[in-house]
Scaffold this motif. Sequence first.
Motif, PDB file in Angstrom:
ATOM      1  N   ARG A 223       0.823  -1.202   0.000  1.00  0.00           N
ATOM      2  CA  ARG A 223       0.000   0.000   0.000  1.00  0.00           C
ATOM      3  C   ARG A 223       0.865   1.264   0.000  1.00  0.00           C
ATOM      4  O   ARG A 223       1.860   1.328   0.712  1.00  0.00           O
ATOM      5  N   VAL A 224       0.459   2.237  -0.766  1.00  0.00           N
ATOM      6  CA  VAL A 224       1.161   3.516  -0.808  1.00  0.00           C
ATOM      7  C   VAL A 224       0.703   4.350   0.388  1.00  0.00           C
ATOM      8  O   VAL A 224      -0.479   4.670   0.522  1.00  0.00           O
ATOM      9  N   ASP A 225       1.641   4.691   1.266  1.00  0.00           N
ATOM     10  CA  ASP A 225       1.297   5.346   2.541  1.00  0.00           C
ATOM     11  C   ASP A 225       1.780   6.789   2.607  1.00  0.00           C
ATOM     12  O   ASP A 225       2.099   7.308   3.670  1.00  0.00           O
ATOM     13  N   LEU A 226       1.803   7.459   1.460  1.00  0.00           N
ATOM     14  CA  LEU A 226       2.346   8.815   1.342  1.00  0.00           C
ATOM     15  C   LEU A 226       1.244   9.838   1.128  1.00  0.00           C
ATOM     16  O   LEU A 226       0.292   9.595   0.392  1.00  0.00           O
ATOM     17  N   VAL A 227       1.392  10.994   1.772  1.00  0.00           N
ATOM     18  CA  VAL A 227       0.567  12.158   1.449  1.00  0.00           C
ATOM     19  C   VAL A 227       1.496  13.341   1.216  1.00  0.00           C
ATOM     20  O   VAL A 227       2.543  13.465   1.867  1.00  0.00           O
ATOM     21  N   THR A 228       1.124  14.184   0.264  1.00  0.00           N
ATOM     22  CA  THR A 228       1.894  15.390  -0.056  1.00  0.00           C
ATOM     23  C   THR A 228       1.149  16.617   0.438  1.00  0.00           C
ATOM     24  O   THR A 228      -0.054  16.759   0.197  1.00  0.00           O
ATOM     25  N   VAL A 229       1.863  17.511   1.140  1.00  0.00           N
ATOM     26  CA  VAL A 229       1.303  18.799   1.557  1.00  0.00           C
ATOM     27  C   VAL A 229       1.997  19.882   0.743  1.00  0.00           C
ATOM     28  O   VAL A 229       3.202  20.090   0.863  1.00  0.00           O
ATOM     29  N   GLU A 230       1.227  20.559  -0.114  1.00  0.00           N
ATOM     30  CA  GLU A 230       1.786  21.597  -0.965  1.00  0.00           C
ATOM     31  C   GLU A 230       2.037  22.871  -0.168  1.00  0.00           C
ATOM     32  O   GLU A 230       1.609  23.004   0.977  1.00  0.00           O
ATOM     33  N   THR A 231       2.714  23.843  -0.790  1.00  0.00           N
ATOM     34  CA  THR A 231       3.085  25.070  -0.065  1.00  0.00           C
ATOM     35  C   THR A 231       1.868  25.850   0.418  1.00  0.00           C
ATOM     36  O   THR A 231       1.965  26.597   1.389  1.00  0.00           O
ATOM     37  N   ASP A 232       0.723  25.675  -0.233  1.00  0.00           N
ATOM     38  CA  ASP A 232      -0.491  26.379   0.206  1.00  0.00           C
ATOM     39  C   ASP A 232      -1.319  25.562   1.181  1.00  0.00           C
ATOM     40  O   ASP A 232      -2.409  25.980   1.580  1.00  0.00           O
ATOM     41  N   GLY A 233      -0.823  24.371   1.564  1.00  0.00           N
ATOM     42  CA  GLY A 233      -1.518  23.536   2.529  1.00  0.00           C
ATOM     43  C   GLY A 233      -2.470  22.524   1.927  1.00  0.00           C
ATOM     44  O   GLY A 233      -3.092  21.750   2.662  1.00  0.00           O
ATOM     45  N   THR A 234      -2.618  22.499   0.594  1.00  0.00           N
ATOM     46  CA  THR A 234      -3.486  21.501  -0.015  1.00  0.00           C
ATOM     47  C   THR A 234      -2.845  20.121   0.088  1.00  0.00           C
ATOM     48  O   THR A 234      -1.626  19.969   0.058  1.00  0.00           O
ATOM     49  N   LEU A 235      -3.707  19.111   0.243  1.00  0.00           N
ATOM     50  CA  LEU A 235      -3.258  17.721   0.307  1.00  0.00           C
ATOM     51  C   LEU A 235      -3.346  17.121  -1.086  1.00  0.00           C
ATOM     52  O   LEU A 235      -4.396  17.196  -1.736  1.00  0.00           O
ATOM     53  N   GLU A 236      -2.258  16.535  -1.541  1.00  0.00           N
ATOM     54  CA  GLU A 236      -2.237  15.948  -2.874  1.00  0.00           C
ATOM     55  C   GLU A 236      -1.693  14.529  -2.833  1.00  0.00           C
ATOM     56  O   GLU A 236      -1.046  14.110  -1.877  1.00  0.00           O
ATOM     57  N   GLN A 237      -1.979  13.805  -3.921  1.00  0.00           N
ATOM     58  CA  GLN A 237      -1.379  12.503  -4.130  1.00  0.00           C
ATOM     59  C   GLN A 237       0.046  12.709  -4.646  1.00  0.00           C
ATOM     60  O   GLN A 237       0.532  13.830  -4.709  1.00  0.00           O
ATOM     61  N   GLY A 238       0.709  11.655  -5.060  1.00  0.00           N
ATOM     62  CA  GLY A 238       2.108  11.741  -5.454  1.00  0.00           C
ATOM     63  C   GLY A 238       2.352  12.653  -6.648  1.00  0.00           C
ATOM     64  O   GLY A 238       1.515  12.799  -7.542  1.00  0.00           O
ATOM     65  N   ASP A 239       3.537  13.264  -6.669  1.00  0.00           N
ATOM     66  CA  ASP A 239       3.918  14.199  -7.721  1.00  0.00           C
ATOM     67  C   ASP A 239       3.915  13.584  -9.112  1.00  0.00           C
ATOM     68  O   ASP A 239       3.726  14.288 -10.102  1.00  0.00           O
ATOM     69  N   ALA A 240       4.156  12.283  -9.210  1.00  0.00           N
ATOM     70  CA  ALA A 240       4.222  11.662 -10.534  1.00  0.00           C
ATOM     71  C   ALA A 240       2.923  11.840 -11.300  1.00  0.00           C
ATOM     72  O   ALA A 240       2.912  11.842 -12.538  1.00  0.00           O
ATOM     73  N   LEU A 241       1.814  12.022 -10.591  1.00  0.00           N
ATOM     74  CA  LEU A 241       0.530  12.227 -11.267  1.00  0.00           C
ATOM     75  C   LEU A 241       0.465  13.560 -11.993  1.00  0.00           C
ATOM     76  O   LEU A 241      -0.424  13.780 -12.818  1.00  0.00           O
ATOM     77  N   LYS A 242       1.404  14.457 -11.722  1.00  0.00           N
ATOM     78  CA  LYS A 242       1.454  15.718 -12.454  1.00  0.00           C
ATOM     79  C   LYS A 242       1.766  15.481 -13.929  1.00  0.00           C
ATOM     80  O   LYS A 242       1.538  16.363 -14.768  1.00  0.00           O
ATOM     81  N   THR A 243       2.282  14.309 -14.272  1.00  0.00           N
ATOM     82  CA  THR A 243       2.575  13.977 -15.668  1.00  0.00           C
ATOM     83  C   THR A 243       1.347  13.484 -16.412  1.00  0.00           C
ATOM     84  O   THR A 243       1.388  13.304 -17.631  1.00  0.00           O
TER      85      THR A 243
END
Length: 388
Positions: A272-292
């Motif tokens: 299971r992927v157990d990572l959460v990303t917090v962006e500079t504005d505080g938004t919660l996102e999934q992994g950066d690779a999805l930006k592609t």
Amino acid sequence: MREFTDVAPAPVRQVLLKLHSRCNIACDYCYVYQHADQSWRDRPRVMSRSTIDLAAARIAEHAGKRDLPFLSVVLHGGEPLLAGPDTIDYVVRAVRGAVTSHTKLAFGVQTNGLLLDDTYLALFARHRIRVGVSLDGPEAANDRHRRFADGRGTHEGAARALRRLNEAKHRPLFGGILCTVDVTNDPVEVYHHLLEFEPPEIDFLLPHGNWDNPPPARVPDQGRTPYADWLVPIFDRWYESPAPESRVRLFESLVSLLLGGPGGIEGLGLGRVDLVTVETDGTLEQGDALKTVAPGAPATGLHVRWNSFDEYLEHPGARARQAGLAGLGAECRRCPLVEVCGGGHYAHRFRALTGFDNPSVYCADLAALVRHAARRVAADLPPGPPAA
């Protein structure tokens, strides 16, 4: 997107804090700046102290509620060192001050190394922050893609940072080297160059892409395996070493999975992927690779001010990345290699018409690499008991 609600999600154990949304170099393959999602343009450059406090509170809330023995906090960007020593110092103090449970915290930073100086090294030593540096090989190999905006190469600065980290007094801070694979480079030359810095760990990263936007050299031709062909010579040298000079996460995970053990990286195995990303504005996102994948693909609509990490875990995207075998498409579920391959990285499966219900765009490469490693490992296993 399919929903996966029949199994309780595993807790977040890795929090990636985006301290700075810009970078001081211009890598041409960067998944943050060079691909479909351009949301970085509208975000604050630096995470504010109020947002840091909110993120720290959410980390503490989750660690306490889930009774976590261990949680990793990764300081990231853009280039996180652009945030400045005071911001990094504040982040670590805020998180450590907020977490009152027995949870053991580990801090790391992933950097291009160009700003690493005595001030940062002293700060990282004081807070026990492990440092990972990105380097793609010797000067010509690295500087093909990892350049300043004016075209100058970055190898010299990254190599200087790695030499500092390998000094005896800084060695405890040295986390490892992250290397993005470029099949036009000589794999053995790249590997030996990375080993010159004596990193405790090397992480080889396949360049991010998908079926609609394939990575370099990965055309939809299942008869070719350029990335496996590049990785196999390195695997053999690593595997044949009586005492490998450095850990290689990709290969360690691969061998562990072949022997029935756990994986250790996203992109192999069914963990299971157990990572959460917090962006500079505080938004919660999934992994950066999805930006592609597409504009807004990593977004969840959640924010640390209003939403907990448990709410993030209920998001369909987070659920899908924790669904294991059930989260894969039919072709992957039928594959005999699925326990090891795991369908590859989630972002690499995307196709506009079918979403993520596809094999990885690296399917042929992963299959070739898994089969090669399986042959090497099987040849070294003791013979089994005779058949009854």
